[in-house]
Motif scaffolding. Sequence first.
Motif, PDB file in Angstrom:
ATOM      1  N   ALA A 269    -113.507  46.473 -63.046  1.00  0.00           N
ATOM      2  CA  ALA A 269    -113.326  45.775 -61.488  1.00  0.00           C
ATOM      3  C   ALA A 269    -113.522  44.303 -61.920  1.00  0.00           C
ATOM      4  O   ALA A 269    -114.553  43.865 -61.993  1.00  0.00           O
ATOM      5  N   ARG A 270    -112.349  43.715 -61.730  1.00  0.00           N
ATOM      6  CA  ARG A 270    -112.074  42.006 -62.019  1.00  0.00           C
ATOM      7  C   ARG A 270    -110.993  41.609 -61.440  1.00  0.00           C
ATOM      8  O   ARG A 270    -110.321  42.255 -60.879  1.00  0.00           O
ATOM      9  N   ARG A 271    -111.070  40.434 -61.349  1.00  0.00           N
ATOM     10  CA  ARG A 271    -110.065  39.671 -60.897  1.00  0.00           C
ATOM     11  C   ARG A 271    -108.871  39.886 -61.584  1.00  0.00           C
ATOM     12  O   ARG A 271    -108.983  40.063 -62.927  1.00  0.00           O
ATOM     13  N   ALA A 272    -107.720  40.271 -60.768  1.00  0.00           N
ATOM     14  CA  ALA A 272    -106.446  40.767 -61.798  1.00  0.00           C
ATOM     15  C   ALA A 272    -105.896  39.474 -62.346  1.00  0.00           C
ATOM     16  O   ALA A 272    -105.215  38.522 -61.897  1.00  0.00           O
ATOM     17  N   ALA A 273    -106.122  39.422 -63.681  1.00  0.00           N
ATOM     18  CA  ALA A 273    -105.465  38.409 -64.469  1.00  0.00           C
ATOM     19  C   ALA A 273    -104.931  39.118 -65.979  1.00  0.00           C
ATOM     20  O   ALA A 273    -105.888  40.162 -66.405  1.00  0.00           O
ATOM     21  N   PRO A 274    -103.968  38.617 -66.526  1.00  0.00           N
ATOM     22  CA  PRO A 274    -103.546  39.356 -67.613  1.00  0.00           C
ATOM     23  C   PRO A 274    -104.514  39.345 -68.764  1.00  0.00           C
ATOM     24  O   PRO A 274    -104.374  40.354 -69.383  1.00  0.00           O
TER      25      PRO A 274
END
Length: 543
Positions: free
Chosen positions: A341-346
Amino acid sequence: MKKTNNYPKVAYFCMEFGLHEDFRIYSGGLGILAGDILKAAKDGGYPMVGVGILWRQGYNKQFIDNDGKVYDCFTEYRYDFLDNTGIEVKVKIRGKQVRAKVWLCNKYGNAPLYLLDTNIPGNNDRLLTGQLYGWFAEERVAQEMILSIGGLNALEALGIYPDIYHFNDSHPVLAGIELVSRKMDIDGMSFDEAWKETRKRIIYTTHTPVKAGNEEYDHELLRYIGAYRGLSYGQMLKLGGDPFSMTAAGLRLSAKTNAVSEMHCNTAKKMWQDISNASEIIPVTNGVHTGTWQDKRIAESFNDGSKLWHAHMAVKKELLHEIYVRNGVRLDENVLVAGFARRAAPYKRHDLLFKDIDAMEKLFNDRKLQVVFSGKAHPNDLDGKELVDKVYGLSRRYPENVVFLADYDMKIGKLMTRGCDIWINNPIIKMEACGTSGMKAAMNGVLNLSIADGWWPEMCVHGENGWLVESGGNDKDVDTRDFKAMYEVLTGEVIPLFYNNREKWTAMMKKSIEMSQRKFSAARMLDDYYRLMYIPAASLKQR
């Protein structure tokens, strides 16, 4: 116990604060870190206040439609529990005086947090404090002026005179420019004298190594909007360069800068080595507020292996129940659950586990693994939204094994970092500044399986309190190599241990809790801030 002797009064400025899931003035890790610091300050009796913004629409709420596409919602929130200080301040923005009301939040076991709010009838730019990280560059600078200059005005109106100003990330840096300007106007100092005196009182925390997270602005925009604060182009050039780098200005306006892990410190030093007149960068590894993130049942039972496992299973069942309520999916409590679970960043690579889809399908078919994802993309981050789409697509393809929980927030974060069995972290190496979600998992006995980045190399004893995956670098084939390394540890060590040796597994859980709950706590972090940064900076101020 209240700390007064030799403890300087600190004003902690941040664009966002994560104190509770229902108080939506945060987006992710930066704000939750700030909230945890204010809670640790309250717990420890430290003389600290927070300065932020009352975001009336908060960050985006993010959902997925029937076609699997991400969409955003912005809701107008009311927070009747806030105290009205009765104070209004003004900041001149784009040639007009913008008023900001000052509210006080002290509901969540936190040190006083003062929040600025432009939502006043008849106000110029009334909606300026509407959306956190909304809109584009011009409004972002205006919001940062409210935080920075409005924040200084609010402290003065409240009769609060800090010894130290701590800027958490670069958003409050314009407060440093305002302080320089005031010393020139009021005290008659030259620019160089004012700069030298101002920086004695400022501490700066640098965060992401990702270029997009280090803001730069055109000077023409800064001059037009009023951010120069009476300084000349040449003076602003000395502080931030051209284009104006907020990070470079933070480094040049501070007595000392901290990175947020030892590994991040090495990365930051290399990244900013060409900045002249920069303050020294030292590591102060982040920590998390134990009282917020550690489940009480885990804390009370971790010394007893049998009780610890029963406590863990109770928490795991709560996570699985929430998944059923939200998604209608029943996961098996007896199958290993991996959380991500994390901020969606590539660069965080939510989908790395599925680099070899056939290998993962075998684990699913053999009933060896279930994966729970959550994440949220910035409203304007199309790449991040595409990543959310992709992960959600995996949950539709493997509905009995993969779950995506939409609208990631503190509530989901608590459930997952308490209720999963293992915690996955696989960023591109040297791109993760810290990774505090892994700390939250660790102090709940959720074992980390992580790339050797951020905080994890400081914690991990491989095979004793988690597993460390050596990354293959950052060239075009890195995803393939990192998946292979992750998969080998997962199938060769993690899965066999989970199903075949409960005693060793719970011993690892205990080690994880023991090693994380103090060393990676917000209490330790705040102790480090005072010992390594605030107190030394305050002594400079007195010279």
